[in-house]
Design a protein around this motif. Structure first.
Motif, PDB file in Angstrom:
ATOM      1  N   GLU A  38      39.508 128.111  80.215  1.00 34.52           N
ATOM      2  CA  GLU A  38      40.223 129.364  79.943  1.00 34.52           C
ATOM      3  C   GLU A  38      41.615 129.353  80.591  1.00 34.52           C
ATOM      4  O   GLU A  38      42.603 129.758  79.995  1.00 34.52           O
ATOM      5  CB  GLU A  38      39.409 130.562  80.473  1.00 34.52           C
ATOM      6  CG  GLU A  38      38.146 130.807  79.659  1.00 34.52           C
ATOM      7  CD  GLU A  38      37.240 131.878  80.260  1.00 34.52           C
ATOM      8  OE1 GLU A  38      37.737 132.761  80.987  1.00 34.52           O
ATOM      9  OE2 GLU A  38      36.023 131.828  80.008  1.00 34.52           O
ATOM     10  N   HIS A  39      41.655 128.862  81.820  1.00 35.55           N
ATOM     11  CA  HIS A  39      42.926 128.721  82.543  1.00 35.55           C
ATOM     12  C   HIS A  39      43.889 127.818  81.755  1.00 35.55           C
ATOM     13  O   HIS A  39      45.030 128.184  81.501  1.00 35.55           O
ATOM     14  CB  HIS A  39      42.614 128.119  83.923  1.00 35.55           C
ATOM     15  CG  HIS A  39      43.807 127.797  84.766  1.00 35.55           C
ATOM     16  ND1 HIS A  39      44.067 128.426  85.958  1.00 35.55           N
ATOM     17  CD2 HIS A  39      44.820 126.905  84.606  1.00 35.55           C
ATOM     18  CE1 HIS A  39      45.180 127.938  86.485  1.00 35.55           C
ATOM     19  NE2 HIS A  39      45.656 127.008  85.684  1.00 35.55           N
ATOM     20  N   PRO A 316      43.560 124.547  88.552  1.00 34.48           N
ATOM     21  CA  PRO A 316      43.239 123.683  87.410  1.00 34.48           C
ATOM     22  C   PRO A 316      44.450 122.988  86.786  1.00 34.48           C
ATOM     23  O   PRO A 316      44.320 121.872  86.299  1.00 34.48           O
ATOM     24  CB  PRO A 316      42.589 124.644  86.409  1.00 34.48           C
ATOM     25  CG  PRO A 316      42.035 125.740  87.246  1.00 34.48           C
ATOM     26  CD  PRO A 316      43.035 125.914  88.353  1.00 34.48           C
ATOM     27  N   SER A 317      45.626 123.610  86.801  1.00 38.14           N
ATOM     28  CA  SER A 317      46.802 122.963  86.202  1.00 38.14           C
ATOM     29  C   SER A 317      47.484 122.010  87.170  1.00 38.14           C
ATOM     30  O   SER A 317      47.986 120.965  86.757  1.00 38.14           O
ATOM     31  CB  SER A 317      47.821 124.004  85.731  1.00 38.14           C
ATOM     32  OG  SER A 317      47.255 124.803  84.729  1.00 38.14           O
ATOM     33  N   VAL A 318      47.509 122.344  88.444  1.00 35.02           N
ATOM     34  CA  VAL A 318      48.128 121.448  89.430  1.00 35.02           C
ATOM     35  C   VAL A 318      47.119 120.386  89.892  1.00 35.02           C
ATOM     36  O   VAL A 318      47.479 119.442  90.594  1.00 35.02           O
ATOM     37  CB  VAL A 318      48.722 122.216  90.632  1.00 35.02           C
ATOM     38  CG1 VAL A 318      49.792 123.179  90.170  1.00 35.02           C
ATOM     39  CG2 VAL A 318      47.656 122.957  91.423  1.00 35.02           C
ATOM     40  N   GLU A 319      45.844 120.560  89.498  1.00 34.87           N
ATOM     41  CA  GLU A 319      44.767 119.615  89.797  1.00 34.87           C
ATOM     42  C   GLU A 319      44.657 119.288  91.278  1.00 34.87           C
ATOM     43  O   GLU A 319      44.481 118.142  91.679  1.00 34.87           O
ATOM     44  CB  GLU A 319      44.930 118.338  88.957  1.00 34.87           C
ATOM     45  CG  GLU A 319      44.815 118.622  87.465  1.00 34.87           C
ATOM     46  CD  GLU A 319      44.952 117.384  86.605  1.00 34.87           C
ATOM     47  OE1 GLU A 319      45.729 116.493  86.977  1.00 34.87           O
ATOM     48  OE2 GLU A 319      44.281 117.321  85.559  1.00 34.87           O
ATOM     49  N   HIS A 320      44.764 120.338  92.088  1.00 31.61           N
ATOM     50  CA  HIS A 320      44.692 120.162  93.537  1.00 31.61           C
ATOM     51  C   HIS A 320      44.303 121.504  94.159  1.00 31.61           C
ATOM     52  O   HIS A 320      44.599 122.545  93.583  1.00 31.61           O
ATOM     53  CB  HIS A 320      46.066 119.717  94.060  1.00 31.61           C
ATOM     54  CG  HIS A 320      46.006 119.119  95.427  1.00 31.61           C
ATOM     55  ND1 HIS A 320      45.730 117.803  95.646  1.00 31.61           N
ATOM     56  CD2 HIS A 320      46.148 119.683  96.650  1.00 31.61           C
ATOM     57  CE1 HIS A 320      45.728 117.566  96.955  1.00 31.61           C
ATOM     58  NE2 HIS A 320      45.974 118.700  97.584  1.00 31.61           N
ATOM     59  N   PRO A 321      43.656 121.473  95.326  1.00 35.10           N
ATOM     60  CA  PRO A 321      43.395 122.748  95.993  1.00 35.10           C
ATOM     61  C   PRO A 321      44.716 123.427  96.386  1.00 35.10           C
ATOM     62  O   PRO A 321      45.679 122.742  96.749  1.00 35.10           O
ATOM     63  CB  PRO A 321      42.618 122.354  97.255  1.00 35.10           C
ATOM     64  CG  PRO A 321      42.086 121.006  96.975  1.00 35.10           C
ATOM     65  CD  PRO A 321      43.082 120.350  96.063  1.00 35.10           C
TER      66      PRO A 321
END
Lengths: 368, 126
Positions: A38-39, A316-321
């Protein structure tokens, strides 16, 4: 207390929502695709968010309204043109934030969008501060739908032609099925987008037509990850009664023209403008894949506690915490090494710039 | 022949001789949503029945992973640490969490069969 339902409740169920209670309302946390999909769909196409639980407060009546509202809000309302919006705050006398909100000047007054959990209290506070002189209407008859993402303008334009001419932080009246709708170009995801105020009875068919044109319903779960990547605050997590807009690093929302003038909390803010603040909201990027959630304690390299995390998730888009929180001002410089206490271990992290995800309108630029 | 059992904490365990492979159930992954982080016990460490032996996090929250039996950790699955989304994709096969050298096989007796677990999962999520 009875749990309230928005006018889109049946639609949420039809599209497989997992429903949770949020601020007294039954709201979708996610649909069938899940938070990450969804993000990403919002970032790559467009997402529809039911934000009808938020307060839509209309204030009108009286020539002194603008003056009187400026005694409450630190915004430059006199300079606001009709249909223009500003981000501002309802503060207490100590400069603490009671709510963060968007004020739009309408043809006969102002529309203020309030957080769901704060709206009834805000209404009472504003009404009493205005000495009951004006007409205040916290409407229950209108739904509020946000449409966000790079395709939002194309999708909405097919359903309500002409809305793509709106500028950012501006609104206007439009027509849907012979009824008036009020649309602003704004949002809470870091994407281009709109918020549509529409009659409850038209909300469902309106949302179905957005879906027919390629958009998808998005839950509160993805709304939270999207706003965190965009570096935006959530009231109750990142902002509260004990935190001022200056401490929250939202100084930009207080215009210079208002600093010397009087409004609720102005003494404290003026002082903080001159002397600085002890704590400051910062972006935080953990070195590893460990996620630091709200209330995680922050330490310096000498093992002294220097602050705490107020929001944290996996972006989710930067694929990092990613996380944000408040630290002692002397540790707020970008690239300062800090440590986050997660499950008893000290996890190395760095102070970083916000937002984590920045849209440059050609393609997404990743800041992590 | 291997034996597969299930715990009330939504772990599955497959026993082959002395070697127990442990992971979380499909039902658990559906409750958690998208998994974005996994932490596993250290190889060579000893874990006790019902004790914490790892962590999984979704975008929303963190959850502990428990071990349904005691034993020594003899292997861990680096694949799920590198790509936690594999846990959602294939939780009961390739996305196992850790392998133990089981200490006491009788600890398997108190765990549920597949049918019992499915009934339990259905009742607790209703």
């Amino acid at each position: 207390m009875n749990i309230k339902k928005t006018s889109l409740n049946n639609l949420h169920i039809k599209y497989g929502a997992k429903l949770v209670e949020f601020a007294g309302y039954q709201m979708p946390i996610q649909y069938k695709d899940g938070i990450i999909q969804e993000h990403k769909y919002t970032r790559s196409h467009s997402g529809i968010f039911d934000v009808s639980h938020m307060g839509q407060l209309f204030i009108s009546g009286g020539d002194d309204l603008t003056n009187d509202l400026e005694k409450i809000f630190p915004a430059d309302l006199k300079k606001l043109k009709t249909n223009q919006s500003k981000y501002s705050f309802l503060m207490n006398n100590k400069g603490g934030i009671q709510d963060d909100l968007i004020i739009t000047k309408t043809s006969d007054g102002f529309l203020i969008i309030l957080n769901a959990a704060c709206k009834y209290n805000d209404y009472e506070v504003i009404k009493s501060k205005l000495d009951n002189q004006y007409k205040l209407n916290l409407v229950e008859s209108l739904s509020l739908i946000a449409l966000q993402g790079p395709e939002a303008k194309n999708v909405l334009n097919k359903v309500i032609p002409g809305c793509d001419s709106l500028k950012f932080m501006n609104g206007n009246n439009h027509v849907y099925k012979n009824e008036k709708v009020y649309i602003t170009r704004s949002g809470y995801t870091g994407e281009d987008g709109f918020e549509i105020s529409i009659k409850n009875s038209d909300a469902e068919t309106f949302v179905e037509s957005l879906i027919e044109n390629g958009s998808k319903l998005i839950g509160l779960g993805a709304r939270d990850t999207l706003r965190m990547e965009a570096g935006l605050c959530l009231y109750g997590n990142d902002l509260d009664n004990d935190t001022s807009p200056i401490e929250a690093n939202l100084k930009w929302a207080i215009p210079k023209s208002r600093i010397e003038t009087e409004f609720v909390g102005s003494e404290v803010l003026k002082n903080q403008f001159q002397s600085g603040v002890k704590k400051l909201r910062v972006g935080i990027k953990p070195d590893s894949k460990v996620i630091a959630r709200g209330n995680t304690k922050i330490y310096n390299d000498k093992n002294q506690e220097i602050g705490k995390v107020t929001s944290g998730t996996f972006g989710p888009s930067v694929e990092h915490p990613i996380a944000m929180g408040y630290v002692d001002n002397s540790y707020s410089t970008v690239n300062t090494k800090i440590f986050l206490e997660v499950r008893g271990k000290k996890i190395p992290a760095n102070i970083c710039n916000l937002p984590f995800y920045k849209k440059n309108y050609v393609k997404g630029e990743i800041n992590v | 022949m291997s034996e597969v059992k299930y715990s009330k904490e939504h772990e599955w365990i497959k026993l082959d001789g002395e070697e127990a492979t442990i992971g979380i159930t499909k039902h658990a992954t559906e409750m958690l949503g998208d998994i974005v982080f996994a932490e596993l016990p250290e190889k060579g460490s000893n874990v006790d029945k019902d004790g914490t032996a790892g962590v999984v996090e979704s975008t929303k929250a963190a959850s502990d992973v428990y071990t349904p039996v005691s034993g020594e950790v003899i292997d861990t699955n680096q694949m799920i640490v590198d790509d936690p989304s594999k846990i959602n994709e294939d939780p009961e096969e390739s996305a196992w969490f850790f392998k133990l050298k089981i200490k006491d096989k009788s600890e398997m007796d108190s765990l549920m069969s597949k049918e019992e677990y499915e009934k339990f999962a259905k009742e607790t999520s209703a």
